[in-house]
Design a protein around this motif. Structure first.
Motif, PDB file in Angstrom:
ATOM      1  N   VAL A  14      47.941 -12.816 -15.721  1.00  0.00           N
ATOM      2  CA  VAL A  14      46.686 -12.896 -14.911  1.00  0.00           C
ATOM      3  C   VAL A  14      45.929 -14.008 -15.656  1.00  0.00           C
ATOM      4  O   VAL A  14      45.512 -14.732 -14.897  1.00  0.00           O
ATOM      5  CB  VAL A  14      45.999 -11.508 -15.579  1.00  0.00           C
ATOM      6  CG1 VAL A  14      44.549 -11.658 -15.169  1.00  0.00           C
ATOM      7  CG2 VAL A  14      46.682 -10.218 -14.883  1.00  0.00           C
ATOM      8  N   ILE A  15      45.790 -14.219 -16.774  1.00  0.00           N
ATOM      9  CA  ILE A  15      45.048 -15.447 -17.448  1.00  0.00           C
ATOM     10  C   ILE A  15      45.752 -16.607 -17.269  1.00  0.00           C
ATOM     11  O   ILE A  15      44.986 -17.675 -16.715  1.00  0.00           O
ATOM     12  CB  ILE A  15      44.806 -15.341 -19.119  1.00  0.00           C
ATOM     13  CG1 ILE A  15      43.981 -13.958 -19.196  1.00  0.00           C
ATOM     14  CG2 ILE A  15      44.231 -16.533 -19.547  1.00  0.00           C
ATOM     15  CD1 ILE A  15      43.863 -13.743 -20.851  1.00  0.00           C
ATOM     16  N   GLY A  16      47.078 -16.558 -17.244  1.00  0.00           N
ATOM     17  CA  GLY A  16      47.885 -17.797 -16.920  1.00  0.00           C
ATOM     18  C   GLY A  16      47.738 -18.191 -15.545  1.00  0.00           C
ATOM     19  O   GLY A  16      47.384 -19.548 -15.209  1.00  0.00           O
ATOM     20  N   THR A  17      47.996 -17.086 -14.421  1.00  0.00           N
ATOM     21  CA  THR A  17      47.501 -17.530 -13.123  1.00  0.00           C
ATOM     22  C   THR A  17      46.129 -18.103 -12.692  1.00  0.00           C
ATOM     23  O   THR A  17      45.968 -18.948 -12.077  1.00  0.00           O
ATOM     24  CB  THR A  17      47.971 -16.393 -12.214  1.00  0.00           C
ATOM     25  OG1 THR A  17      49.463 -15.986 -12.737  1.00  0.00           O
ATOM     26  CG2 THR A  17      47.965 -16.593 -10.758  1.00  0.00           C
TER      27      THR A  17
ATOM     28  N   ALA B  49      48.994  -8.283  -9.915  1.00  0.00           N
ATOM     29  CA  ALA B  49      47.495  -8.947 -10.179  1.00  0.00           C
ATOM     30  C   ALA B  49      47.582 -10.363 -10.015  1.00  0.00           C
ATOM     31  O   ALA B  49      46.790 -10.824  -9.514  1.00  0.00           O
ATOM     32  CB  ALA B  49      47.301  -8.474 -11.516  1.00  0.00           C
ATOM     33  N   ALA B  50      48.607 -10.867 -10.365  1.00  0.00           N
ATOM     34  CA  ALA B  50      48.790 -12.328 -10.467  1.00  0.00           C
ATOM     35  C   ALA B  50      48.789 -12.912  -8.763  1.00  0.00           C
ATOM     36  O   ALA B  50      48.019 -13.794  -8.348  1.00  0.00           O
ATOM     37  CB  ALA B  50      49.941 -12.893 -10.897  1.00  0.00           C
ATOM     38  N   GLU B  51      49.535 -11.993  -7.994  1.00  0.00           N
ATOM     39  CA  GLU B  51      49.597 -12.178  -6.377  1.00  0.00           C
ATOM     40  C   GLU B  51      48.146 -12.196  -5.943  1.00  0.00           C
ATOM     41  O   GLU B  51      47.697 -12.836  -5.124  1.00  0.00           O
ATOM     42  CB  GLU B  51      50.431 -11.285  -5.663  1.00  0.00           C
ATOM     43  CG  GLU B  51      51.877 -11.523  -6.050  1.00  0.00           C
ATOM     44  CD  GLU B  51      52.552 -10.828  -4.850  1.00  0.00           C
ATOM     45  OE1 GLU B  51      52.162 -10.416  -3.998  1.00  0.00           O
ATOM     46  OE2 GLU B  51      53.893 -10.768  -4.988  1.00  0.00           O
ATOM     47  N   ALA B  52      47.408 -11.031  -6.381  1.00  0.00           N
ATOM     48  CA  ALA B  52      46.142 -10.752  -5.984  1.00  0.00           C
ATOM     49  C   ALA B  52      44.884 -12.122  -6.229  1.00  0.00           C
ATOM     50  O   ALA B  52      44.289 -12.502  -5.256  1.00  0.00           O
ATOM     51  CB  ALA B  52      45.418  -9.513  -6.777  1.00  0.00           C
ATOM     52  N   ILE B  53      45.306 -12.481  -7.623  1.00  0.00           N
ATOM     53  CA  ILE B  53      44.328 -13.671  -7.886  1.00  0.00           C
ATOM     54  C   ILE B  53      44.713 -14.718  -6.915  1.00  0.00           C
ATOM     55  O   ILE B  53      43.923 -15.541  -6.365  1.00  0.00           O
ATOM     56  CB  ILE B  53      44.486 -13.946  -9.310  1.00  0.00           C
ATOM     57  CG1 ILE B  53      44.200 -12.802 -10.338  1.00  0.00           C
ATOM     58  CG2 ILE B  53      43.594 -15.206  -9.531  1.00  0.00           C
ATOM     59  CD1 ILE B  53      44.629 -13.144 -11.669  1.00  0.00           C
ATOM     60  N   ALA B  54      46.103 -14.865  -6.814  1.00  0.00           N
ATOM     61  CA  ALA B  54      46.386 -16.199  -5.729  1.00  0.00           C
ATOM     62  C   ALA B  54      45.950 -16.264  -4.639  1.00  0.00           C
ATOM     63  O   ALA B  54      45.527 -17.101  -3.991  1.00  0.00           O
ATOM     64  CB  ALA B  54      48.124 -16.200  -6.065  1.00  0.00           C
ATOM     65  N   PHE B  55      46.255 -14.956  -3.976  1.00  0.00           N
ATOM     66  CA  PHE B  55      45.704 -14.911  -2.280  1.00  0.00           C
ATOM     67  C   PHE B  55      44.195 -15.171  -2.392  1.00  0.00           C
ATOM     68  O   PHE B  55      43.624 -15.545  -1.291  1.00  0.00           O
ATOM     69  CB  PHE B  55      46.055 -13.559  -1.874  1.00  0.00           C
ATOM     70  CG  PHE B  55      47.802 -13.862  -1.541  1.00  0.00           C
ATOM     71  CD1 PHE B  55      48.047 -14.754  -0.691  1.00  0.00           C
ATOM     72  CD2 PHE B  55      48.628 -13.171  -2.163  1.00  0.00           C
ATOM     73  CE1 PHE B  55      49.562 -14.968  -0.372  1.00  0.00           C
ATOM     74  CE2 PHE B  55      50.119 -13.183  -1.860  1.00  0.00           C
ATOM     75  CZ  PHE B  55      50.401 -13.906  -0.961  1.00  0.00           C
ATOM     76  N   ASP B  56      43.267 -14.573  -3.516  1.00  0.00           N
ATOM     77  CA  ASP B  56      41.819 -14.658  -3.395  1.00  0.00           C
ATOM     78  C   ASP B  56      41.637 -16.192  -3.596  1.00  0.00           C
ATOM     79  O   ASP B  56      40.636 -16.841  -3.062  1.00  0.00           O
ATOM     80  CB  ASP B  56      41.272 -14.018  -4.598  1.00  0.00           C
ATOM     81  CG  ASP B  56      41.061 -12.495  -4.186  1.00  0.00           C
ATOM     82  OD1 ASP B  56      40.714 -12.083  -2.908  1.00  0.00           O
ATOM     83  OD2 ASP B  56      41.345 -11.618  -5.340  1.00  0.00           O
ATOM     84  N   PHE B  57      42.257 -16.975  -4.359  1.00  0.00           N
ATOM     85  CA  PHE B  57      41.991 -18.253  -4.429  1.00  0.00           C
ATOM     86  C   PHE B  57      42.159 -19.006  -3.104  1.00  0.00           C
ATOM     87  O   PHE B  57      41.528 -19.885  -2.745  1.00  0.00           O
ATOM     88  CB  PHE B  57      42.861 -19.145  -5.488  1.00  0.00           C
ATOM     89  CG  PHE B  57      41.980 -19.136  -6.681  1.00  0.00           C
ATOM     90  CD1 PHE B  57      42.019 -18.165  -7.556  1.00  0.00           C
ATOM     91  CD2 PHE B  57      41.646 -20.394  -7.221  1.00  0.00           C
ATOM     92  CE1 PHE B  57      41.306 -18.204  -8.741  1.00  0.00           C
ATOM     93  CE2 PHE B  57      40.863 -20.608  -8.476  1.00  0.00           C
ATOM     94  CZ  PHE B  57      40.602 -19.331  -9.261  1.00  0.00           C
ATOM     95  N   GLY B  58      43.373 -18.697  -2.462  1.00  0.00           N
ATOM     96  CA  GLY B  58      43.566 -19.191  -1.082  1.00  0.00           C
ATOM     97  C   GLY B  58      42.682 -18.676   0.008  1.00  0.00           C
ATOM     98  O   GLY B  58      42.327 -19.529   0.594  1.00  0.00           O
ATOM     99  N   ARG B  59      42.233 -17.389   0.001  1.00  0.00           N
ATOM    100  CA  ARG B  59      41.265 -16.987   1.067  1.00  0.00           C
ATOM    101  C   ARG B  59      39.909 -17.589   0.671  1.00  0.00           C
ATOM    102  O   ARG B  59      39.422 -17.874   1.944  1.00  0.00           O
ATOM    103  CB  ARG B  59      41.013 -15.531   0.618  1.00  0.00           C
ATOM    104  CG  ARG B  59      41.908 -14.497   1.861  1.00  0.00           C
ATOM    105  CD  ARG B  59      41.006 -13.095   1.736  1.00  0.00           C
ATOM    106  NE  ARG B  59      41.509 -12.468   0.484  1.00  0.00           N
ATOM    107  CZ  ARG B  59      42.784 -11.939   0.124  1.00  0.00           C
ATOM    108  NH1 ARG B  59      43.647 -11.687   0.875  1.00  0.00           N
ATOM    109  NH2 ARG B  59      42.738 -11.496  -1.114  1.00  0.00           N
ATOM    110  N   MET B  60      39.659 -17.939  -0.494  1.00  0.00           N
ATOM    111  CA  MET B  60      38.155 -18.395  -0.592  1.00  0.00           C
ATOM    112  C   MET B  60      38.517 -20.105  -0.588  1.00  0.00           C
ATOM    113  O   MET B  60      37.426 -20.579  -0.808  1.00  0.00           O
ATOM    114  CB  MET B  60      37.692 -18.116  -1.879  1.00  0.00           C
ATOM    115  CG  MET B  60      37.506 -16.638  -1.881  1.00  0.00           C
ATOM    116  SD  MET B  60      36.778 -16.164  -3.549  1.00  0.00           S
ATOM    117  CE  MET B  60      35.070 -15.797  -3.005  1.00  0.00           C
TER     118      MET B  60
END
Lengths: 341, 341
Positions: free
Chosen positions: A103-106, A160-171
């Motif tokens: 999570v923090i790493g991603t 959780a790491a996927e969720a963060i990645a896709f949020d960065f992508g969506r935004m």
């Protein structure tokens, strides 16, 4: 070879990471390799350290990224995040650190990608499907993961790491890619982390008793590491990937009995296999549907099991000879964990 | 009232958190309330701030905990973690922060619990079940969550927080409790966060057109906040809870049409309801199986919907009068999010 740009590989000293670094260097990338060396074999870096364009930085992605990285942020074009212990005995040793690594790493590497305007690829895992009810697994299958159990630090950490990645992508904070990696094998595997391929090969090469859990009829599918690395680079470089994860793995299934037959043939082992009862938490089969990777990336695994196993046996043979007769005869892993494929 | 000890409540200025702080003070606990006030209504703290034994500290759990907390670590007996925006429009405004609040926040508060030898309770959510295929939901149902979608920052954040909590429990680093909270309503709800109860009440009280999505026949179940808080405290104080999550919610189902009938009666509204099409992502019904809470805690919701709604309408009426005619007439929420129950 022209200079393609700068690629940062977090977890670059690991099994897959070290092959990725090599392939990127071969293709003309300058490589910044980050690793905390907690679970990586330092030997994986041996051949890389002498290569021009390769820089190794010891760093833990749960901490702020090193100044040497942040200072060069504007030069970085690609960020591959492979940082995380990947076998149950290793990722369960410090489950909080496993979760925070994901999570923090991603999050930290995505912020770097945002700042650097670099493309980001997360190596997620087939473990996000948990103990799947759907075979083979397609990317739109939501999985069957126990978020309260001892594997959750890894499985939920990757989700959780996927969720963060896709949020960065969506935004539109960063351009992101997510690969879901299935079982992979090849040179640079850790002989002590309890995977069935390395266990069988090491036991055979050392003339030890070979242990097979169950009757050997359960199936697994294995992707040779060069195929996997090719898939990762194609996914990173593809330009028309929607905000969607992509399975990477070899869909061909083999029984553990067949695997042992091939290893016995390749090693010339005379060892007898001892059949032990299946542990209760033995994973049921997991097999990727790779239709999306095929359509988006034109990717298909190329290396047949016989060929990949031969290369793997040869590499383990060299390692064992270099380490001496007792080099790896005390695996760090015991009990049920031995079955993790 | 005897002094029971010191309870830290992270997210204590929020809707549920503020009621929990009040109940703990009533029961003789000293309360340390932490909140970043990003999504909490500051008014929730008004009545608390004058009470003996209550301390408020503005802090964000994604940052290191304040010195005032760490300096008193040895005094802390209970840690309730309610810190996280809880409605889609608010938790989706900064999805990375939502994820980090759940993961870094939970990890940091668990470390504090370890250091303080305090008992820790995580407020998880029915969202860990996603869009469930099983009705009602039991705690052993693994859920149907899309880890790549716009709700994942919250759903997967809570699943990750559960994973960390149970790992701390398994490793005996802290004594942990995990409550999975279903829809809750009552005074201190944010009128602008788009929940169906607050939307209907505010629209009716302000004489505005009342919007109902779908034909009103879809069902929801709602727990009054005092029942929920009673469940949280019982779970925290129970001594024979295994490492298992516990659902807390009211299993009684009502249609949205029935809810509107009651609100209309209580507010004397003459407003007409306008029926709009259901958004495509409208959650299907979610209803808790509370057998475990009943067996472990002897807990059952006590407040009937009519009674809870009357108290809620009265509270909103007072808030709206205090705020003036346009006080809350510009909800922060638009579009599909309005349906989140």
């Amino acid at each position: 070879m022209t200079n393609r740009g700068v690629a940062l590989v977090a977890g670059g000293a690991g099994f897959i990471g070290s092959h990725l670094c090599t392939a990127l260097l071969d293709q003309g990338w300058e490589v910044l390799c980050l690793d905390n060396l907690l679970t990586a074999r330092p030997g994986n870096l041996r051949a890389l350290k002498g290569r021009p364009g390769f820089t190794f930085l010891r760093a833990d992605v749960t901490e702020p990224l090193p100044r040497d990285v942040m200072g060069r942020a504007k030069e970085i074009d690609r960020i591959y995040n492979l940082a995380c212990a990947a076998s149950p005995p290793l990722y369960q040793a410090d489950p909080e650190h496993t979760m925070l690594t994901n999570v923090i790493g991603t999050s930290g590497l995505l912020r770097l990608a945002e700042q650097a305007n670099a493309r980001f690829l997360l190596t997620s895992t087939s473990e996000v499907y948990g103990d799947p009810e759907q075979h083979p697994q397609r990317e739109d299958y939501r999985g069957w993961v126990n978020c309260t159990g001892p594997r959750a630090c890894y499985d939920e950490g990757k989700r959780a790491a996927e969720a963060i990645a896709f949020d960065f992508g969506r935004m539109r904070r960063a351009e992101v890619r997510v690969a879901r990696i299935f079982n992979t094998y090849g040179p640079h595997m850790d002989p002590g982390d309890g995977r069935v391929v390395s266990n069988l090969i090491c036991q055979a090469l050392e003339g030890r008793e070979v242990t097979i859990y169950g009757d050997g009829s359960q199936t697994r599918s294995f992707c040779y590491v060069s195929d996997l690395v090719e898939g990762l680079i194609r996914l990173m470089e593809a330009t028309d990937v929607a905000l969607t994860p992509v399975n990477l793995g070899n869909p061909e299934e083999f029984t553990i009995g067949e695997l042992w037959d091939r290893v016995r043939f390749l090693t010339g082992s005379k060892a007898k296999a001892v059949y032990l009862p299946l542990p209760v938490d033995d994973p049921r089969r997991r097999r990727p549907d790779i239709g999306r990777a095929r359509a988006l990336l034109g990717w298909l695994p190329q290396v047949p099991l016989a060929q990949g196993l031969a290369a793997t046996v040869e590499w383990f043979d060299g390692e064992l000879r270099a380490a001496g007769p007792l080099g790896v005869s005390s695996p760090r892993v015991t009990g049920d964990a031995r079955l993790s494929a």
